[in-house]
Design a protein around this motif. Structure first.
Motif, short mmCIF file in Angstrom:
data_model
loop_
_atom_site.label_atom_id
_atom_site.label_comp_id
_atom_site.label_asym_id
_atom_site.label_seq_id
_atom_site.Cartn_x
_atom_site.Cartn_y
_atom_site.Cartn_z
N PHE A 207 -2.68 -9.19 2.40
CA PHE A 207 -2.84 -8.40 3.60
C PHE A 207 -2.21 -9.10 4.80
O PHE A 207 -1.53 -8.50 5.61
N PHE B 9 -11.29 -3.42 -7.13
CA PHE B 9 -11.86 -3.88 -5.86
C PHE B 9 -12.96 -2.95 -5.34
O PHE B 9 -14.07 -3.39 -5.04
N ALA C 188 -9.93 -4.69 4.43
CA ALA C 188 -10.18 -4.22 3.07
C ALA C 188 -10.37 -2.71 2.98
O ALA C 188 -10.51 -2.17 1.88
N GLY C 189 -10.37 -2.02 4.09
CA GLY C 189 -10.67 -0.59 4.03
C GLY C 189 -9.50 0.34 4.31
O GLY C 189 -9.55 1.53 3.98
N VAL C 190 -8.43 -0.21 4.90
CA VAL C 190 -7.32 0.65 5.33
C VAL C 190 -6.80 1.57 4.20
O VAL C 190 -6.57 2.76 4.43
N LEU D 160 -8.38 2.96 1.87
CA LEU D 160 -9.29 4.09 1.68
C LEU D 160 -8.93 5.22 2.64
O LEU D 160 -8.90 6.39 2.27
N ASP E 76 -15.09 -0.56 4.78
CA ASP E 76 -14.42 -0.77 3.49
C ASP E 76 -15.30 -0.21 2.38
O ASP E 76 -16.22 0.57 2.66
N GLN F 285 -16.92 -4.01 -4.92
CA GLN F 285 -17.49 -4.17 -3.58
C GLN F 285 -18.59 -3.16 -3.31
O GLN F 285 -19.66 -3.51 -2.81
N TRP G 193 -10.44 -2.95 9.68
CA TRP G 193 -11.06 -3.67 8.55
C TRP G 193 -10.01 -3.77 7.46
O TRP G 193 -9.65 -2.76 6.85
N PHE H 5 0.80 -1.22 0.00
CA PHE H 5 0.00 0.00 0.00
C PHE H 5 0.84 1.28 0.00
O PHE H 5 0.37 2.33 0.40
N TYR I 181 -6.74 -1.80 -6.46
CA TYR I 181 -7.63 -1.53 -5.33
C TYR I 181 -8.67 -0.47 -5.69
O TYR I 181 -9.86 -0.65 -5.47
N TYR J 204 -6.36 -10.80 -2.11
CA TYR J 204 -6.13 -9.57 -1.35
C TYR J 204 -5.92 -9.88 0.12
O TYR J 204 -5.03 -9.33 0.77
N MET J 205 -6.75 -10.76 0.68
CA MET J 205 -6.64 -11.13 2.08
C MET J 205 -5.29 -11.79 2.38
O MET J 205 -4.66 -11.54 3.40
#
Lengths: 261, 277, 209
Positions: free
Chosen positions: C46, A112, B97-99, B101, B64, A116, B95, A97, A108, C42-43
């Motif tokens: 992560f 993604f 999947a949200g970091v 953002l 997220d 989502q 979360w 990131f 992302y 992705y997970m």
């Protein structure tokens, strides 16, 4: 031994945390910190527990050429493409990131996120359709729910208060109509009297209520959320919390063992 | 009453199209309604406004993309307010999947205000284990994140972090919530360490948090797109949430109208049934 | 230029998902598969970036001998967790799961006791008469009544008849009002999500607004 050791582990870890709550001094505070740190490390792995079955199931579908196999293939391909992209991005920028990471800035942001968020945006359509078909004022309780929901919806948006009068007007008219038909079909005049009185009460409070909602919209919204609906939420959550505590203790003391199967 | 029976049988796709058109039209005609901020949003704003310059706010990204339209503009509005008041930010998230953002919003707003990484804001990233992370942060923030920021830079090299060891060194936690993490902040950070907690929540989560407000465990709740729009207005920088609220008004009026039409039809058919029987 | 192409990609996925509203179709199924497959990857990424690398590898490299000795336990348990993928060794994964379950239960009990039950009961003990403050008095009555009647509704070890029955039926009314508020907020939330996506299509993609 296959059952005893896990049960001992559960007991020790759970009790350590509870004891540390009441006795935060050393050594318990330190034990809690260490156990928490282990939990941080290990619990991450629960995120990927489903991975095996997800990939296995879809790979199997592709092998068997089962119905819809191209979609399974798409799933597997996108898994590996994403994974490789992420790895390459990590190697090139140091972190997945990092602000220059293409994984973050393209995958992302443009794959993604739209996928989502659109998945969840679909729900707006279904809730609108349900509002039209399913939300009926069948009983007094259902009416309370619908009226509160409508007042909240209109006080939550700017200019919502302007349509408050007609909306509550129609609701009041419908209620009075229903009550009067109950009054009509009541066995005796005295049995029907409550319906008549309730109808009169609704007509009498209509104007003052609309006036308050129109002039003090934000205050009414604040009052409903912080006072009127809050007690019931507290009651419900106290029940859930006590149930949760009981369940937690059952797990720690080895009465509840379903997680071992 | 054939009319109502027909009305009840409208294809759901027609309802979908009506909803979409209703939401799009205020954007196309550039309609905007002015709003008066809700009391709850004002409470949050006033609290942040009262913090002394240089204080640090922990921002927690607990959502997220599934609730991005509500919480992303809220986060940006809060960050604008924070930076305009020269407060500092530590960003982390629960979360996975949200970091990113949160990171993107922080980078964007920080550059608007010329803020420097390491001096005015730091991104700690994510660690699994939710409650365990929150408890351990109360003992030692550095150790909980293994003494590094999200990219692996040692926290000792970031000047802002030298004075921040535990919750005692931060002014408050401002969590952005799409699930139950907000309650964890209250139940662990507030109950155990006395940290002040503010929550910006999605509309789905918010109604279940008001009991914490009354019991004094929570400073304020900023809820949904409305809360975001309120905050934008209070911080005097109107953006997406403020424009979006007009579409929101249209959609709410439409849905209330749906409920009413549905019920008129229902009551007509009911009384008809009763008459015929 | 690159960004323009990517906005089109995002618009394609947005429209593909929205197309489900008409009916189930291949575009939707493709988008769904991409979503599920890529989020699984992705997970995994992560987990590596925020757990394995900083908490295991870097901690091992930088740590003292004692640190390393302590670190062996969670690393071993994490490896045990992965044994779930091997049918014959599946039982070992229970050790790791037992630890996470025990911790979860302990943390849950601790948090609910200290952070919910005690302060919430305290919050309900409010004065029912405040001189010169009629409004607050009424509000306190509503809060106390709302809480107690709701709890009484969930109290199943006594028959809901007589006075108790009336009490619990009042509770149902409070519950309905609370659900109504939640329902109103939920509609607001869902609509906001749709506004967000439609705004993306109109603003970022088509540039109409």
């Amino acid at each position: 031994m296959k059952r005893e050791i896990p049960m001992i582990i559960t007991f020790v870890s759970g009790m350590a945390i509870i004891i540390a709550l009441f006795v935060p001094h050393p050594p318990f505070g330190r034990v809690e910190e260490t156990f928490n740190n282990w939990y941080i490390i290990i619990s991450g792995f629960t995120m990927i527990l489903g991975l095996n079955s997800l990939l296995g199931h879809n790979l199997d579908k592709v092998k068997r050429k089962a119905e819809g196999w191209p979609y399974s293939l798409t799933l597997i391909l996108s898994f590996f493409i994403t994974l490789i992209w992420g790895i390459v991005s990590t190697i090139r920028t140091g972190h997945i990131f990092a602000s220059t990471s293409t994984f973050r800035n393209y995958y992302y942001t443009y794959v993604f996120v739209p996928l989502q968020s659109t998945m969840f945006a679909l729900l707006a359509f279904f809730i609108a359709s349900a509002a039209y078909r399913a939300f009926r004022a069948r009983t007094v309780n259902a009416t309370l729910l619908l009226v509160t929901a409508s007042i909240i919806m209109l006080t939550q948006v700017p200019k919502g208060e302007t349509v408050m009068a007609p909306v509550l007007g129609v609701a009041a008219l419908l209620a009075v109509w229903k009550l009067m038909s109950e009054f009509e079909s009541a066995a005796s005049w005295t049995a029907g009297l409550p319906y008549l009185l309730l109808s009169i009460a609704i007509v009498a409070v209509y104007l003052p209520i609309v006036e308050v909602l129109r002039t003090q919209t934000t205050a009414v919204n604040d009052w409903i959320m912080n006072v009127l609906q809050m007690g019931a939420k507290r009651g419900i959550w106290l029940g859930i919390a006590l149930g949760g505590i009981a369940m937690g203790l059952r797990i720690i003391f080895g009465i509840e063992k379903s997680y071992l199967t | 009453m054939k009319f109502f029976e027909k009305l009840a049988k409208i294809d759901r796709r027609i309802i979908f199209v009506i909803l979409a058109i209703t939401i799009i039209s205020p954007f196309l005609f550039n309609l905007t309604f002015k709003l008066t901020p809700l009391e709850e949003s004002k409470r949050a704003f006033n609290f942040i406004n009262s913090l002394p310059e240089g204080s640090t706010v922990i921002i927690s990204i607990d959502y997220d993309a599934s609730s991005m339209p509500e919480l992303q503009p809220m986060l940006e509005a809060v960050l604008r307010h924070i930076f305009s008041r020269n407060l500092r930010v530590i960003l982390l998230g629960h979360w996975a999947a949200g970091v990113p953002l949160g990171q993107q919003a922080l980078e964007k707003i920080a550059s608007e205000y010329g803020k420097v990484y390491g001096e005015d804001f730091v991104v700690l990233g994510y660690r699994p284990g939710l409650q365990a992370v929150i408890i351990n942060m109360g003992k030692n923030i550095h150790a909980t994140f293994d003494n590094v920021d999200y990219e692996g830079t040692p926290l000792s090299k970031l000047p802002m972090m030298s004075n921040i060891k535990t919750y005692e060194d931060v002014a408050c936690v401002f969590g952005f919530e799409a699930g139950n993490v907000g309650e964890m902040w209250i139940q662990f950070a507030n109950a155990r360490y006395g940290v002040k907690v503010l929550l910006g929540c999605t509309g789905v989560v918010a109604p279940d948090l008001f009991q914490y407000r009354q019991s004094g465990q929570l400073v304020a709740i900023v809820s949904g797109l409305r809360g975001a729009a309120d905050y934008e207005r209070l911080a005097k920088h109107e953006a997406f949430a403020s424009y979006g609220m007009t579409a929101q008004t249209f959609a709410h009026v439409l849905i209330v109208a749906f409920i009413i039409i549905g019920n008129i039809g229902y009551i007509f058919t009911q009384s008809k049934k009763r008459r015929s029987s | 230029m690159a960004t323009t192409i990517w906005v089109w990609v995002a618009a394609f996925f947005t429209l593909a998902i929205l197309s489900f509203l008409y009916k189930d179709n291949p575009f939707y199924r493709i988008a769904e598969s991409v979503y599920v497959g890529s989020s699984a990857a992705y997970m995994l990424l992560f987990l590596w970036s925020f757990d394995v690398k900083p908490k295991m590898i870097d901690a091992w490299v930088k740590g003292s001998t004692t640190d390393r000795l302590i670190l062996i336990i969670p690393i071993t348990l994490s490896i045990f967790m992965l044994m779930r993928f091997i049918p014959k060794l599946r039982w070992i994964s229970r050790w790791a799961i037992a630890f996470t379950v025990g911790m979860g239960a302990g943390l849950g009990v601790a948090g609910l006791l200290q952070g919910f039950v005690v302060p919430q009961i305290k919050g309900t003990i409010v004065p029912l008469w405040i001189a010169n403050n009629f409004k607050q008095t009424i509000n306190n009555w509503i809060i106390v009544l709302g809480t107690l009647t709701t709890i009484s509704y969930f109290f199943f070890s006594r028959k809901h008849t007589g006075v108790f029955g009336k009490f619990s039926r009042t509770g149902v009314m409070f519950i309905m009002i609370a659900f109504g508020a939640t329902f109103g907020f939920t509609i607001m939330a869902r609509v906001s999500l749709l506004i967000g996506r439609l705004y993306f299509l109109l603003h970022d993609w088509l540039g109409l607004i």
